[in-house]
Design a protein around this motif. Structure first.
Motif, PDB file in Angstrom:
ATOM      1  N   ARG A 247      21.782  -5.653 -21.559  1.00  0.00           N
ATOM      2  CA  ARG A 247      21.523  -7.074 -20.850  1.00  0.00           C
ATOM      3  C   ARG A 247      20.482  -7.312 -19.851  1.00  0.00           C
ATOM      4  O   ARG A 247      19.992  -8.117 -19.809  1.00  0.00           O
ATOM      5  CB  ARG A 247      23.131  -7.438 -20.114  1.00  0.00           C
ATOM      6  CG  ARG A 247      23.102  -8.822 -19.553  1.00  0.00           C
ATOM      7  CD  ARG A 247      24.478  -9.112 -19.009  1.00  0.00           C
ATOM      8  NE  ARG A 247      24.431 -10.664 -18.673  1.00  0.00           N
ATOM      9  CZ  ARG A 247      24.941 -11.011 -17.518  1.00  0.00           C
ATOM     10  NH1 ARG A 247      25.791 -10.016 -16.771  1.00  0.00           N
ATOM     11  NH2 ARG A 247      25.294 -12.364 -17.227  1.00  0.00           N
ATOM     12  N   LEU A 248      20.290  -6.046 -18.921  1.00  0.00           N
ATOM     13  CA  LEU A 248      19.204  -6.171 -18.265  1.00  0.00           C
ATOM     14  C   LEU A 248      17.940  -6.124 -18.862  1.00  0.00           C
ATOM     15  O   LEU A 248      17.005  -7.036 -18.452  1.00  0.00           O
ATOM     16  CB  LEU A 248      19.156  -5.012 -17.200  1.00  0.00           C
ATOM     17  CG  LEU A 248      20.255  -5.008 -16.021  1.00  0.00           C
ATOM     18  CD1 LEU A 248      20.260  -3.708 -15.375  1.00  0.00           C
ATOM     19  CD2 LEU A 248      19.693  -6.189 -15.183  1.00  0.00           C
ATOM     20  N   TYR A 249      17.805  -5.539 -19.952  1.00  0.00           N
ATOM     21  CA  TYR A 249      16.583  -5.438 -20.815  1.00  0.00           C
ATOM     22  C   TYR A 249      16.440  -6.623 -21.389  1.00  0.00           C
ATOM     23  O   TYR A 249      15.284  -7.311 -21.444  1.00  0.00           O
ATOM     24  CB  TYR A 249      17.023  -4.258 -21.956  1.00  0.00           C
ATOM     25  CG  TYR A 249      15.701  -4.080 -22.814  1.00  0.00           C
ATOM     26  CD1 TYR A 249      14.664  -3.266 -22.475  1.00  0.00           C
ATOM     27  CD2 TYR A 249      15.774  -4.792 -24.058  1.00  0.00           C
ATOM     28  CE1 TYR A 249      13.588  -3.054 -23.225  1.00  0.00           C
ATOM     29  CE2 TYR A 249      14.658  -4.595 -24.817  1.00  0.00           C
ATOM     30  CZ  TYR A 249      13.483  -3.649 -24.574  1.00  0.00           C
ATOM     31  OH  TYR A 249      12.553  -3.659 -25.482  1.00  0.00           O
ATOM     32  N   ASP A 250      17.502  -7.387 -22.017  1.00  0.00           N
ATOM     33  CA  ASP A 250      17.206  -8.617 -22.597  1.00  0.00           C
ATOM     34  C   ASP A 250      16.735  -9.631 -21.390  1.00  0.00           C
ATOM     35  O   ASP A 250      16.002 -10.522 -22.027  1.00  0.00           O
ATOM     36  CB  ASP A 250      18.480  -9.066 -23.063  1.00  0.00           C
ATOM     37  CG  ASP A 250      18.615  -8.336 -24.427  1.00  0.00           C
ATOM     38  OD1 ASP A 250      17.695  -7.458 -24.806  1.00  0.00           O
ATOM     39  OD2 ASP A 250      19.893  -8.354 -25.043  1.00  0.00           O
ATOM     40  N   GLY A 251      17.286  -9.928 -20.296  1.00  0.00           N
ATOM     41  CA  GLY A 251      16.879 -10.597 -19.225  1.00  0.00           C
ATOM     42  C   GLY A 251      15.581 -10.314 -18.943  1.00  0.00           C
ATOM     43  O   GLY A 251      14.832 -11.465 -18.512  1.00  0.00           O
ATOM     44  N   GLN A 252      15.181  -9.225 -18.810  1.00  0.00           N
ATOM     45  CA  GLN A 252      13.620  -8.839 -18.485  1.00  0.00           C
ATOM     46  C   GLN A 252      12.665  -9.490 -19.374  1.00  0.00           C
ATOM     47  O   GLN A 252      11.466 -10.229 -19.133  1.00  0.00           O
ATOM     48  CB  GLN A 252      13.374  -7.464 -18.274  1.00  0.00           C
ATOM     49  CG  GLN A 252      13.993  -6.878 -17.047  1.00  0.00           C
ATOM     50  CD  GLN A 252      13.828  -5.234 -17.035  1.00  0.00           C
ATOM     51  OE1 GLN A 252      13.646  -4.901 -17.953  1.00  0.00           O
ATOM     52  NE2 GLN A 252      14.146  -4.619 -15.921  1.00  0.00           N
ATOM     53  N   PHE A 253      13.081  -9.611 -20.681  1.00  0.00           N
ATOM     54  CA  PHE A 253      12.073 -10.046 -21.648  1.00  0.00           C
ATOM     55  C   PHE A 253      12.577 -11.517 -22.096  1.00  0.00           C
ATOM     56  O   PHE A 253      12.092 -12.042 -23.389  1.00  0.00           O
ATOM     57  CB  PHE A 253      12.293  -9.081 -23.062  1.00  0.00           C
ATOM     58  CG  PHE A 253      11.620  -7.615 -22.607  1.00  0.00           C
ATOM     59  CD1 PHE A 253      10.158  -7.821 -22.974  1.00  0.00           C
ATOM     60  CD2 PHE A 253      12.250  -6.865 -22.200  1.00  0.00           C
ATOM     61  CE1 PHE A 253       9.447  -6.563 -22.710  1.00  0.00           C
ATOM     62  CE2 PHE A 253      11.471  -5.729 -21.964  1.00  0.00           C
ATOM     63  CZ  PHE A 253      10.255  -5.419 -22.151  1.00  0.00           C
ATOM     64  N   GLY A 254      13.355 -12.143 -21.409  1.00  0.00           N
ATOM     65  CA  GLY A 254      13.721 -13.704 -21.803  1.00  0.00           C
ATOM     66  C   GLY A 254      14.465 -13.798 -22.766  1.00  0.00           C
ATOM     67  O   GLY A 254      14.397 -15.187 -23.677  1.00  0.00           O
ATOM     68  N   GLU A 255      15.470 -12.890 -23.385  1.00  0.00           N
ATOM     69  CA  GLU A 255      15.984 -13.161 -24.485  1.00  0.00           C
ATOM     70  C   GLU A 255      17.211 -14.232 -24.141  1.00  0.00           C
ATOM     71  O   GLU A 255      17.687 -14.292 -23.164  1.00  0.00           O
ATOM     72  CB  GLU A 255      16.860 -12.091 -24.884  1.00  0.00           C
ATOM     73  CG  GLU A 255      16.021 -10.797 -25.397  1.00  0.00           C
ATOM     74  CD  GLU A 255      15.562 -10.769 -26.875  1.00  0.00           C
ATOM     75  OE1 GLU A 255      16.172 -11.699 -27.493  1.00  0.00           O
ATOM     76  OE2 GLU A 255      14.365 -10.343 -27.379  1.00  0.00           O
ATOM     77  N   GLU A 256      17.471 -15.202 -25.417  1.00  0.00           N
ATOM     78  CA  GLU A 256      18.294 -16.122 -25.260  1.00  0.00           C
ATOM     79  C   GLU A 256      19.648 -15.664 -25.322  1.00  0.00           C
ATOM     80  O   GLU A 256      20.176 -14.545 -25.979  1.00  0.00           O
ATOM     81  CB  GLU A 256      18.110 -17.072 -26.346  1.00  0.00           C
ATOM     82  CG  GLU A 256      16.922 -17.933 -26.303  1.00  0.00           C
ATOM     83  CD  GLU A 256      16.920 -18.974 -27.420  1.00  0.00           C
ATOM     84  OE1 GLU A 256      17.934 -19.214 -28.016  1.00  0.00           O
ATOM     85  OE2 GLU A 256      15.986 -19.681 -27.568  1.00  0.00           O
ATOM     86  N   GLY A 257      20.759 -16.375 -24.499  1.00  0.00           N
ATOM     87  CA  GLY A 257      22.120 -15.803 -24.417  1.00  0.00           C
ATOM     88  C   GLY A 257      22.511 -14.772 -23.599  1.00  0.00           C
ATOM     89  O   GLY A 257      23.639 -14.105 -23.676  1.00  0.00           O
ATOM     90  N   VAL A 258      21.548 -14.369 -22.714  1.00  0.00           N
ATOM     91  CA  VAL A 258      21.790 -13.321 -21.630  1.00  0.00           C
ATOM     92  C   VAL A 258      22.959 -13.587 -20.875  1.00  0.00           C
ATOM     93  O   VAL A 258      23.502 -12.607 -20.286  1.00  0.00           O
ATOM     94  CB  VAL A 258      20.642 -13.037 -20.927  1.00  0.00           C
ATOM     95  CG1 VAL A 258      20.222 -13.856 -20.003  1.00  0.00           C
ATOM     96  CG2 VAL A 258      20.559 -11.548 -20.247  1.00  0.00           C
TER      97      VAL A 258
END
Length: 275
Positions: A82-93
């Motif tokens: 989740r942190l990784y996705d948040g850093q790269f602006g992934e949707e649905g985080v």
């Protein structure tokens, strides 16, 4: 079919004693976990597959290790992803449910079809592990704090738990289980077991191999007694090698299939003349 009307009667590939079949069916009727103990190689783990095959159910296996925690069987919250996705602006985080992965117990609870859940070698885990599962196995539910969701069993699984008695299990856990100890097969039952695997085995070969096998098991000082699965492997090796019954006692061919410790091999060599 009602869950309480399911009945286990063995399978073509798994020979179960009357007592074992009765224990399985009592556990199903009472909706309690079935705790199975017995020597290694007596078919404890294979029982769960046989029950699943016999009743037409899905089999879910939770292999327990020394590092396994009860939480592992419920669910895991993947905060790192989740942190990784948040850093790269992934949707649905912001949707935490995306990062919740169910463990084997959770998988069994969420299954849309009846399942057999095997908790294999529970005694390998920490002594508190069984107690940490009391609520979940009693109530067939658990709570996911991150999403505030309760996971309840859609269809109550049949729970089979195996133990090699490496550790004593807590009394509170034992009270909630149906217990069965798988006795080592006598010669009559063993012959039936072998013939489920090799129905065309030559009778003299089978008789000679079993005679040696039970004599080896009877050695007082042997450290690791040969198991059922090792006898089956040995008979297969003898058949593949074209070994005649008369050579089995005299030469003990492929003895490393059934004797696995240096000390036992030395013991067998010393006692070879007595076989």
């Amino acid at each position: 079919m009602s869950e309480n009307n399911k009945s286990f009667a063995g399978t073509g590939q798994y020979v179960a004693s009357e007592e074992l079949m009765a224990s399985v069916n009592v556990a199903i009727a009472l909706q309690k976990p079935l705790l199975i103990k017995g020597e290694p190689g007596t078919g404890k783990t294979m029982l769960a597959r046989a029950v699943a095959d016999s009743l037409g159910m899905k089999l879910i296996i939770w292999n327990i290790k020394s590092t396994t925690k009860a939480q592992d069987g419920l669910y895991m919250y993947d905060t790192i992803q989740r942190l990784y996705d948040g850093q790269f602006g992934e949707e649905g985080v912001d949707d935490i449910a995306r990062y919740i992965k169910l463990g084997k117990l959770g998988e069994a609870f969420e299954s849309e079809e009846h399942a057999v859940l095997l908790i294999d070698e529970i005694d390998k885990a920490d002594i508190e592990f069984p107690n940490d599962l009391l609520w979940e196995l009693d109530q067939m539910e658990f709570y996911i704090h991150e999403t505030k969701r309760t996971v309840k069993a859609k269809k109550r699984p049949i729970v089979i738990i195996t133990s090699n008695a490496e550790k004593e299990l807590p009394d509170a856990f034992l009270r909630r289980c149906i217990f069965h100890y798988i006795d080592f097969p006598d010669k009559e039952l063993m012959e039936e077991i072998v013939k489920t695997h090799y129905p065309d085995v030559e009778e003299n070969l089978l008789k000679a191999a079993m005679e040696v096998f039970y004599e080896l098991r009877g050695f007082r000082d042997i450290r690791k007694k040969p198991s059922t699965s090792e006898l089956i492997d040995w008979i297969n090796a003898l058949q593949i090698g074209g070994i005649g019954a008369e050579r089995i006692k005299a030469a003990l061919p492929f003895v490393g299939v059934i004797v696995k410790k240096d000390e036992d091999l030395e013991l067998v060599k010393q006692k070879k003349g007595e076989l």
